[in-house]
Design an enzyme around this catalytic site. Structure first.
Site, PDB file in Angstrom:
ATOM      1  N   CYS A 113       0.819  -1.226   0.000  1.00 54.97           N
ATOM      2  CA  CYS A 113       0.000   0.000   0.000  1.00 54.97           C
ATOM      3  C   CYS A 113       0.850   1.272   0.000  1.00 54.97           C
ATOM      4  O   CYS A 113       0.375   2.337  -0.358  1.00 54.97           O
ATOM      5  CB  CYS A 113      -0.952   0.001   1.190  1.00 54.97           C
ATOM      6  SG  CYS A 113      -2.173  -1.308   1.062  1.00 54.97           S
ATOM      7  N   HIS A 252      -3.086   7.191   2.623  1.00 52.28           N
ATOM      8  CA  HIS A 252      -3.527   5.960   1.967  1.00 52.28           C
ATOM      9  C   HIS A 252      -4.956   5.646   2.424  1.00 52.28           C
ATOM     10  O   HIS A 252      -5.259   5.679   3.623  1.00 52.28           O
ATOM     11  CB  HIS A 252      -2.572   4.820   2.339  1.00 52.28           C
ATOM     12  CG  HIS A 252      -3.087   3.478   1.970  1.00 52.28           C
ATOM     13  ND1 HIS A 252      -3.553   3.186   0.702  1.00 52.28           N
ATOM     14  CD2 HIS A 252      -3.235   2.334   2.698  1.00 52.28           C
ATOM     15  CE1 HIS A 252      -3.959   1.932   0.672  1.00 52.28           C
ATOM     16  NE2 HIS A 252      -3.785   1.394   1.870  1.00 52.28           N
ATOM     17  N   ASN A 282     -10.090   0.252  -0.673  1.00 52.40           N
ATOM     18  CA  ASN A 282      -8.622   0.272  -0.600  1.00 52.40           C
ATOM     19  C   ASN A 282      -8.054  -0.255  -1.923  1.00 52.40           C
ATOM     20  O   ASN A 282      -8.132  -1.450  -2.194  1.00 52.40           O
ATOM     21  CB  ASN A 282      -8.173  -0.592   0.583  1.00 52.40           C
ATOM     22  CG  ASN A 282      -6.660  -0.638   0.743  1.00 52.40           C
ATOM     23  OD1 ASN A 282      -5.921  -0.128  -0.097  1.00 52.40           O
ATOM     24  ND2 ASN A 282      -6.207  -1.252   1.821  1.00 52.40           N
TER      25      ASN A 282
END
Ligand code: UT7
Length: 317
Positions: A113, A252, A282
């Site tokens: 990520c 993020h 996500n």
């Protein structure tokens, strides 16, 4: 040596197939209420079976190239951050290079990520060191290909997409600073156990669902808030940036509660914190560049504004 590197263009791509929480609740035992309350997610996009990470990366790159009014042949470097490459090797970036009909040097970065911020940092350093004039930095992931639809604790959280930026030298303003961090003791909390050289694909790995995402959500949550706060605080202090002169904080997009908790610790106002997890879930390495692109297209960023992009991912990265 070039001193200042600027992001001169952005672009993003989301696959056509859009899934609501209600759609997801037909695949796994969950509810719109649970997903919204625990994560802030309302929708996500998923690739079709034959749509690849490289296809999404190429589409985002084409938008960047169009917005920048350049040709693919003008690009010297392509850095792709991804956890879901088309193949274990060669790199997804080589496929993007071919798709764009470019001659650029192209390679992948694997920092999950946090992949986009790692790739950005590498692109900035290489341009500063004279490896070329123009660098495409892309974050692209098709996490839907590695989700276990029998595991409601992970399958509801992810979406697919790609985002990209163009890096070029500038004489006025640009990227001021980058800070990267790793805590390798976090590797057991979020990973895909098989498919690499540790556990090559066998009947056993398939039967035991080892080719899917595994996560200890609570452990990742706790470390994500601390990790993103600590690194942001460090970079603000080092560059003498106070809350008052920070225009936007793009974290993020893994869980709205993680972003809210980090922003609360930082004492930021709601206007300073960018959120789009509701639309895309996500998207792993794509989350930051998609958010950046959304923020720019919504006129939230102007030339010279102070922007901080912070990510946290498996590793821990
Ligand atoms: O990109 C970086 C990687 N990932 C992250 O940053 C994710 C970090 N972690 C998180 O975002 C959160 O920990 C989750 C969203 C994964 C989970 O939220 P939570 O508040 O920590 O929930 P929980 O795991 O403590 O589960 C609470 C309850 C459990 O039921 P019981 O044991 O209390 O009866 C779970 O079984 O919610 C249940 N549950 C669900 N219920 C409906 C877990 N997943 C679901 C689901 N739908 N999808």
């Amino acid at each position: 040596m070039k001193n200042i590197i600027l992001m001169t263009s952005t672009g993003s791509y989301l696959p056509k197939k859009k899934m609501s929480n209600h759609d997801i609740s037909k695949l796994v035992d969950t509810s719109d209420e649970w997903i919204q309350q625990r994560s802030g997610i309302a929708f996500r996009h998923f690739v079709e079976k034959d749509e690849l990470t490289s296809d999404m990366a190429t589409n985002a790159a084409k938008k960047v190239i169009k917005n920048a009014k350049i040709n693919a042949q003008d690009i010297d470097l392509i850095v792709v951050a991804t956890t879901t490459p088309d193949l274990t090797f060669p790199a997804t970036a080589v496929k993007v290079q071919k798709n764009l009909n470019s001659n650029a040097i192209a390679f992948d970065i694997q920092a999950v990520c946090a992949g986009f911020v790692y790739a950005l940092s590498v692109g900035v350093s290489m341009l500063k060191d004279g490896f070329g004039e123009k660098c495409l930095v892309i974050g692209a992931d098709s996490m839907s290909k590695i989700l276990d639809w029998n595991d409601r604790t992970t399958s509801v959280l992810f979406g697919d997409g790609a985002g990209a930026v163009l890096l070029e030298a500038s004489s006025n303003y640009g990227i001021i600073d980058c800070e990267l961090g790793i805590d390798g003791s976090g590797a057991d909390f979020l990973n895909m156990p098989a498919g690499g050289s540790l556990n090559r694909a066998t009947e056993h790995t398939i039967k035991n669902k080892m080719h899917f995402v595994k996560q200890n959500g609570a452990a990742v949550f706790k470390h994500a808030v601390k990790g993103m706060y600590d690194i942001t605080h460090k970079i603000m202090e080092r560059n003498k940036i106070s809350n008052e002169n920070l225009k936007l904080f793009i974290a993020h997009q893994a869980n709205k509660r993680i972003i809210d908790a980090t922003a609360l610790k930082m004492k930021l106002s709601n206007e300073q914190v960018f959120i789009n997890i509701d639309k895309y879930a996500n998207t792993t390495a794509a989350s930051i560049p998609i958010a950046l692109c959304d923020a720019y297209e919504n006129n939230l960023l102007n030339k010279g504004d102070n922007l901080i992009m912070t990510a946290f991912g498996a590793g821990f990265t």
